[in-house]
Write an enzyme that holds these catalytic residues in place. Structure first.
Site: not given
Ligand code: NAD
Length: 329
Positions: A130-132, A154, A158
């Site tokens: 993530t950009d964070e 968080y 990450k």
């Molecule tokens: P989300 O919270 O919607 O989904 C996370 C998924 O991971 C869920 O389905 C959850 O059940 C699963 N999960 C959590 N713990 C687990 C474990 N121990 N074992 C197996 N599965 C597990 O998240 P998101 O928003 O879809 O983000 C997905 C990825 O993208 C993350 O790694 C996040 O850091 C990254 N990201 C998100 C954003 C954003 O804006 N949402 C931006 C940049 C990067």
């Protein structure tokens, strides 16, 4: 079976489920086999995958990325891992960070170890960061070469997993690629994140909570553009490289709130000012020239159109989000 399939961790979450649909809907990938490994935490939802459940190329494993036995068995059958699974909500990491360290750091390590043991230098591991991880920036944008300086539990977890993944490239020669994307929006986002939280509250006639002075700035990207970029990195990215991904739409939370109020037909009387998030990063901004110049990537969705379509999606899918709603603010 090695080599034939793609393992998508966290594929029942917001972005992971879009990526799975993206893979299975791609005419160039007619014989792809996609397996989702997901623990189905509060953020994971099998309904997000309803469109692909009947596809014979799709498989689902309900399991924990920290469970070495489960991970070992599944990774043995997949030499490509696209790793989305994470605890992803900053506010929750402020209240309680143990699951963030466990899933984001130990879970990523468990996957990397299994990939190294079973596939060695043939392992392809796309790590979704993530950009964070870069921290907060007052002016300008971070290139991929900038150091990570995360501020929340968080983003610290990450950043740890991001660096661990890169270490498996440098130390073990694994083909690791890391993406660092800005804020995503779109259908199927859990209604705790700002856009779906505000939209679902407003659709229910409830007020919305705005942090601090509303001056925090974020770059926004449609989730469909994010998963296109991830797929481009999986196919054409270079081993050991980091790719920033951004949308080019930078907004303060005040500006975003104005757009959401407008899209939902509500006024500023629906906004409640609340105490700022602890340690709230003021601004994120990634420099996206590398993925544009090296891989030819450009986001395709216009923000205004994408936001209106997202609001319409929440308006038309109450059955998806109503059971997920928390307490009113
Ligand atoms: P989300 O919270 O919607 O989904 C996370 C998924 O991971 C869920 O389905 C959850 O059940 C699963 N999960 C959590 N713990 C687990 C474990 N121990 N074992 C197996 N599965 C597990 O998240 P998101 O928003 O879809 O983000 C997905 C990825 O993208 C993350 O790694 C996040 O850091 C990254 N990201 C998100 C954003 C954003 O804006 N949402 C931006 C940049 C990067």
């Amino acid at each position: 079976m090695s080599g034939a399939g793609i393992l998508v961790t966290g594929g029942a979450g917001f972005i992971g489920s879009h990526y799975v649909r993206r893979l299975l809907g791609d005419p160039d990938l007619g014989d792809v086999r996609v397996t989702v490994l997901d623990l189905l935490t509060y953020a994971g939802n099998r309904a997000n995958l309803a469109d692909v459940e009947a596809d014979p190329r799709f498989g689902f494993v309900h399991g924990d990325i920290c469970d070495a036995a489960v991970v070992d068995r599944i990774v043995a059958a997949h030499d490509t891992v696209v790793h989305f699974a994470a605890e992803s909500h900053v506010d929750r990491s402020i209240d309680r960070s143990d699951t963030f360290v466990r899933t984001n750091v130990l879970g990523t390590h468990t996957l990397l170890e299994a990939a190294r043991r079973h596939h060695g230098e043939d392992a392809v591991f796309v790590h979704i960061s993530t950009d964070e991880v870069y921290g907060s920036i007052a002016r300008g944008s971070w290139p991929e070469t900038d150091p990570v300086r995360p501020n929340s539990p968080y983003s610290a977890a990450k950043a740890s997993s991001d660096l661990l993944a890169l270490s498996y490239h440098r130390t073990h020669g694994m083909d690791v690629r890391v993406t660092r994307c800005s804020n995503n929006y779109g259908p199927y986002q859990f209604p705790e994140k700002v856009i779906p939280l505000f939209v679902t509250n407003l659709l229910d006639g409830r007020p919305v909570p705005l942090y601090g002075d509303g001056g925090n700035r974020r770059d926004w990207l449609h989730v469909g553009d994010h998963v296109d970029a991830v797929e481009l990195v999986r196919r054409k990215g270079r081993p050991g490289e980091v790719y920033n991904i951004g949308g080019g739409t930078e907004l303060s939370n005040l500006e975003l709130t104005e757009l959401l109020l407008d899209a939902c037909g509500a006024g500023w009387e629906m906004v409640r000012r609340v105490a700022d998030r602890k340690g709230h990063d003021r601004r994120y901004s990634v420099d996206c020239r590398k993925i544009a110049e090296e891989l030819g990537y450009r986001p395709r969705r216009d923000f205004g159109t994408g936001l209106r379509a997202t609001v319409d999606w929440y308006r038309e899918h109450r059955g998806w989000w109503e059971p997920l709603r928390g307490q009113p603010c």
